[in-house]
Design a protein around this motif. Sequence first.
Motif, PDB file in Angstrom:
ATOM      1  N   ALA A 165      -9.081 -27.875 -16.320  1.00 46.17           N
ATOM      2  CA  ALA A 165     -10.182 -27.410 -15.468  1.00 46.17           C
ATOM      3  C   ALA A 165     -10.170 -28.052 -14.080  1.00 46.17           C
ATOM      4  O   ALA A 165     -10.424 -27.377 -13.081  1.00 46.17           O
ATOM      5  CB  ALA A 165     -11.513 -27.662 -16.163  1.00 46.17           C
ATOM      6  N   TRP A 166      -9.839 -29.337 -14.009  1.00 50.26           N
ATOM      7  CA  TRP A 166      -9.876 -30.006 -12.701  1.00 50.26           C
ATOM      8  C   TRP A 166      -8.777 -29.497 -11.780  1.00 50.26           C
ATOM      9  O   TRP A 166      -9.027 -29.191 -10.619  1.00 50.26           O
ATOM     10  CB  TRP A 166      -9.753 -31.534 -12.858  1.00 50.26           C
ATOM     11  CG  TRP A 166     -11.104 -32.164 -13.024  1.00 50.26           C
ATOM     12  CD1 TRP A 166     -11.576 -32.780 -14.140  1.00 50.26           C
ATOM     13  CD2 TRP A 166     -12.171 -32.230 -12.050  1.00 50.26           C
ATOM     14  NE1 TRP A 166     -12.864 -33.220 -13.940  1.00 50.26           N
ATOM     15  CE2 TRP A 166     -13.243 -32.895 -12.662  1.00 50.26           C
ATOM     16  CE3 TRP A 166     -12.311 -31.771 -10.740  1.00 50.26           C
ATOM     17  CZ2 TRP A 166     -14.455 -33.127 -12.010  1.00 50.26           C
ATOM     18  CZ3 TRP A 166     -13.518 -31.999 -10.088  1.00 50.26           C
ATOM     19  CH2 TRP A 166     -14.569 -32.670 -10.709  1.00 50.26           C
ATOM     20  N   SER A 167      -7.571 -29.417 -12.309  1.00 53.75           N
ATOM     21  CA  SER A 167      -6.491 -28.989 -11.419  1.00 53.75           C
ATOM     22  C   SER A 167      -6.670 -27.504 -11.073  1.00 53.75           C
ATOM     23  O   SER A 167      -6.322 -27.071  -9.970  1.00 53.75           O
ATOM     24  CB  SER A 167      -5.119 -29.319 -11.989  1.00 53.75           C
ATOM     25  OG  SER A 167      -4.686 -28.328 -12.845  1.00 53.75           O
ATOM     26  N   ASN A 168      -7.248 -26.755 -12.005  1.00 57.85           N
ATOM     27  CA  ASN A 168      -7.528 -25.349 -11.716  1.00 57.85           C
ATOM     28  C   ASN A 168      -8.557 -25.217 -10.589  1.00 57.85           C
ATOM     29  O   ASN A 168      -8.412 -24.399  -9.678  1.00 57.85           O
ATOM     30  CB  ASN A 168      -8.021 -24.657 -12.988  1.00 57.85           C
ATOM     31  CG  ASN A 168      -8.144 -23.162 -12.796  1.00 57.85           C
ATOM     32  OD1 ASN A 168      -9.078 -22.701 -12.157  1.00 57.85           O
ATOM     33  ND2 ASN A 168      -7.201 -22.407 -13.335  1.00 57.85           N
ATOM     34  N   LEU A 169      -9.598 -26.054 -10.647  1.00 57.83           N
ATOM     35  CA  LEU A 169     -10.636 -25.999  -9.614  1.00 57.83           C
ATOM     36  C   LEU A 169     -10.062 -26.411  -8.252  1.00 57.83           C
ATOM     37  O   LEU A 169     -10.360 -25.793  -7.229  1.00 57.83           O
ATOM     38  CB  LEU A 169     -11.816 -26.904  -9.995  1.00 57.83           C
ATOM     39  CG  LEU A 169     -12.963 -26.944  -8.985  1.00 57.83           C
ATOM     40  CD1 LEU A 169     -13.548 -25.547  -8.739  1.00 57.83           C
ATOM     41  CD2 LEU A 169     -14.064 -27.907  -9.458  1.00 57.83           C
ATOM     42  N   LYS A 170      -9.214 -27.430  -8.272  1.00 57.27           N
ATOM     43  CA  LYS A 170      -8.574 -27.877  -7.029  1.00 57.27           C
ATOM     44  C   LYS A 170      -7.772 -26.733  -6.401  1.00 57.27           C
ATOM     45  O   LYS A 170      -7.814 -26.506  -5.193  1.00 57.27           O
ATOM     46  CB  LYS A 170      -7.618 -29.046  -7.342  1.00 57.27           C
ATOM     47  CG  LYS A 170      -8.026 -30.336  -6.652  1.00 57.27           C
ATOM     48  CD  LYS A 170      -7.230 -31.541  -7.094  1.00 57.27           C
ATOM     49  CE  LYS A 170      -5.773 -31.536  -6.736  1.00 57.27           C
ATOM     50  NZ  LYS A 170      -5.038 -32.663  -7.329  1.00 57.27           N
ATOM     51  N   ASP A 171      -7.083 -25.998  -7.255  1.00 56.49           N
ATOM     52  CA  ASP A 171      -6.281 -24.891  -6.750  1.00 56.49           C
ATOM     53  C   ASP A 171      -7.171 -23.752  -6.240  1.00 56.49           C
ATOM     54  O   ASP A 171      -6.851 -23.100  -5.246  1.00 56.49           O
ATOM     55  CB  ASP A 171      -5.327 -24.391  -7.839  1.00 56.49           C
ATOM     56  CG  ASP A 171      -3.983 -23.987  -7.244  1.00 56.49           C
ATOM     57  OD1 ASP A 171      -3.490 -24.707  -6.352  1.00 56.49           O
ATOM     58  OD2 ASP A 171      -3.452 -22.940  -7.647  1.00 56.49           O
ATOM     59  N   ARG A 172      -8.288 -23.534  -6.932  1.00 54.42           N
ATOM     60  CA  ARG A 172      -9.222 -22.499  -6.452  1.00 54.42           C
ATOM     61  C   ARG A 172      -9.789 -22.869  -5.082  1.00 54.42           C
ATOM     62  O   ARG A 172      -9.967 -22.025  -4.208  1.00 54.42           O
ATOM     63  CB  ARG A 172     -10.366 -22.306  -7.445  1.00 54.42           C
ATOM     64  CG  ARG A 172      -9.947 -21.528  -8.681  1.00 54.42           C
ATOM     65  CD  ARG A 172     -11.142 -21.321  -9.593  1.00 54.42           C
ATOM     66  NE  ARG A 172     -10.725 -20.985 -10.940  1.00 54.42           N
ATOM     67  CZ  ARG A 172     -10.997 -19.835 -11.549  1.00 54.42           C
ATOM     68  NH1 ARG A 172     -11.708 -18.916 -10.946  1.00 54.42           N
ATOM     69  NH2 ARG A 172     -10.587 -19.612 -12.775  1.00 54.42           N
ATOM     70  N   TRP A 173     -10.113 -24.146  -4.920  1.00 49.89           N
ATOM     71  CA  TRP A 173     -10.643 -24.641  -3.639  1.00 49.89           C
ATOM     72  C   TRP A 173      -9.627 -24.381  -2.530  1.00 49.89           C
ATOM     73  O   TRP A 173      -9.954 -23.913  -1.438  1.00 49.89           O
ATOM     74  CB  TRP A 173     -10.984 -26.133  -3.769  1.00 49.89           C
ATOM     75  CG  TRP A 173     -11.468 -26.791  -2.517  1.00 49.89           C
ATOM     76  CD1 TRP A 173     -10.857 -27.789  -1.834  1.00 49.89           C
ATOM     77  CD2 TRP A 173     -12.691 -26.505  -1.800  1.00 49.89           C
ATOM     78  NE1 TRP A 173     -11.599 -28.135  -0.732  1.00 49.89           N
ATOM     79  CE2 TRP A 173     -12.733 -27.361  -0.684  1.00 49.89           C
ATOM     80  CE3 TRP A 173     -13.731 -25.592  -1.992  1.00 49.89           C
ATOM     81  CZ2 TRP A 173     -13.771 -27.351   0.239  1.00 49.89           C
ATOM     82  CZ3 TRP A 173     -14.773 -25.569  -1.067  1.00 49.89           C
ATOM     83  CH2 TRP A 173     -14.797 -26.442   0.023  1.00 49.89           C
ATOM     84  N   ARG A 174      -8.362 -24.670  -2.817  1.00 45.22           N
ATOM     85  CA  ARG A 174      -7.289 -24.438  -1.847  1.00 45.22           C
ATOM     86  C   ARG A 174      -7.185 -22.950  -1.503  1.00 45.22           C
ATOM     87  O   ARG A 174      -7.149 -22.569  -0.330  1.00 45.22           O
ATOM     88  CB  ARG A 174      -5.969 -24.937  -2.468  1.00 45.22           C
ATOM     89  CG  ARG A 174      -4.753 -24.912  -1.577  1.00 45.22           C
ATOM     90  CD  ARG A 174      -3.504 -25.305  -2.357  1.00 45.22           C
ATOM     91  NE  ARG A 174      -3.210 -24.364  -3.435  1.00 45.22           N
ATOM     92  CZ  ARG A 174      -2.615 -23.201  -3.268  1.00 45.22           C
ATOM     93  NH1 ARG A 174      -2.203 -22.834  -2.083  1.00 45.22           N
ATOM     94  NH2 ARG A 174      -2.406 -22.394  -4.292  1.00 45.22           N
ATOM     95  N   LEU A 175      -7.205 -22.092  -2.536  1.00 46.45           N
ATOM     96  CA  LEU A 175      -7.082 -20.651  -2.299  1.00 46.45           C
ATOM     97  C   LEU A 175      -8.303 -20.097  -1.577  1.00 46.45           C
ATOM     98  O   LEU A 175      -8.210 -19.204  -0.737  1.00 46.45           O
ATOM     99  CB  LEU A 175      -6.867 -19.912  -3.634  1.00 46.45           C
ATOM    100  CG  LEU A 175      -5.504 -20.159  -4.301  1.00 46.45           C
ATOM    101  CD1 LEU A 175      -5.486 -19.628  -5.732  1.00 46.45           C
ATOM    102  CD2 LEU A 175      -4.372 -19.496  -3.508  1.00 46.45           C
ATOM    103  N   PHE A 176      -9.484 -20.676  -1.878  1.00 48.92           N
ATOM    104  CA  PHE A 176     -10.716 -20.257  -1.204  1.00 48.92           C
ATOM    105  C   PHE A 176     -10.621 -20.571   0.294  1.00 48.92           C
ATOM    106  O   PHE A 176     -10.936 -19.739   1.143  1.00 48.92           O
ATOM    107  CB  PHE A 176     -11.920 -20.988  -1.830  1.00 48.92           C
ATOM    108  CG  PHE A 176     -13.227 -20.647  -1.171  1.00 48.92           C
ATOM    109  CD1 PHE A 176     -13.817 -19.404  -1.346  1.00 48.92           C
ATOM    110  CD2 PHE A 176     -13.866 -21.594  -0.367  1.00 48.92           C
ATOM    111  CE1 PHE A 176     -15.027 -19.097  -0.726  1.00 48.92           C
ATOM    112  CE2 PHE A 176     -15.071 -21.295   0.257  1.00 48.92           C
ATOM    113  CZ  PHE A 176     -15.651 -20.042   0.077  1.00 48.92           C
TER     114      PHE A 176
END
Length: 341
Positions: A165-176
Amino acid sequence: MRIGIHNKPGSFSDRWIDYCKSNNIDYKLIDCLDTNIISNIDDCQIIMWHHSQGNTKEILAAKSILFAIQKSGKIVFPDFNTNWHFDDKVGQKYLFESLNIQSAPSYVFYEAEHALNWIEKTSFPKVFKLRGGAGSENVKLVKTKSEAKKVVHKSFKTGYKQYDAWSNLKDRWRLFNLGKIGFWSLIKGVIRLVYEPEFSKVIGRQRGYVYFQDFIPENEFDIRIIVIDKKAFAVKRMVRENDFRASGSGSVLYEKENFDDKTVAAAFDAAKKLKGQSVAIDFVYDGQKPVVVEISYAFVKEAYDLCVGYWDEQMNWYEGSFNPYGWMVDMVIKQYKETIK
Ligand SMILES: Nc1ncnc2c1ncn2[C@@H]1O[C@H](COP(=O)(O)OP(=O)(O)O)[C@@H](O)[C@H]1O
Ligand SMILES: [Mg+2]
């Protein structure tokens, strides 16, 4: 001759259906997850099902159902050679070694002690991966011996969730921030910190094994080449900023000048050895030498709609748009015709 197509909006089935309609190919829509699937397809000679690694029901059942149908003599897509190693990087390690496919050297251990002994003797960094996952989500750089030991202890104690979940959220933040996903998708990532997705629960914790690959340094991109029925198309994916991982970065190049003949030829060669109906092959470069890091029969179709052309096995280049989903349909029909000759 009739094709049974597992109807899943958003999957390859959309494109298969369009192709059958516009080419007057007889098909019917089927639900492969129906308990009566085998009798429901009595009137089909070919079955097509684009199952994916993020779908709970398909994780549970797709391979078994397709292999069973193939055993009955029908043509299926994806068939056994194409599918058994799907979303299984550990399985692929043995496959690449068996077929002499030039790949990143890989190590798998089923005993913590064996992994710890190996750590004492090997060099770092290494790449730690779970056997499943896409978009780089379960791929991490392990820089030191002591980090590697921690990974081994966790792998043989609590294990790893399939969904990080954490690394996924980090990646979402980057894509956002790159404007590639919307606010709601970002919020979903936050919710996922608390609620593990169902597919990840179904797969269960990854424990009892640990898998590493040699880190192939100085790659600013990976090259993915997809081979279907002796035709190939490609994308170049740039790595994330300050990262070594390309897949899922969202930064993709399509122009022909991004690809060299040597890598395309290596993809054709690997596909021939694998005897797969559809093989997406991810390459990085060890110096000048292309090495495979993983394969997959499936891919996100939208990401390839921008490809500018394709190669045939003689390395001729065909500029312009093309329809790989039509190639899949034509290929299974051809395979069926071979069986009734
Ligand atoms: N052994 C390796 N050395 C260097 N880079 C790697 C290696 N393995 C993977 N990568 C990078 O990490 C990305 C994700 O790895 P991959 O094994 O393809 O997993 P996924 O299934 O998530 O795409 C690749 O696109 C590539 O850029
Ligand atoms: Mg990949």
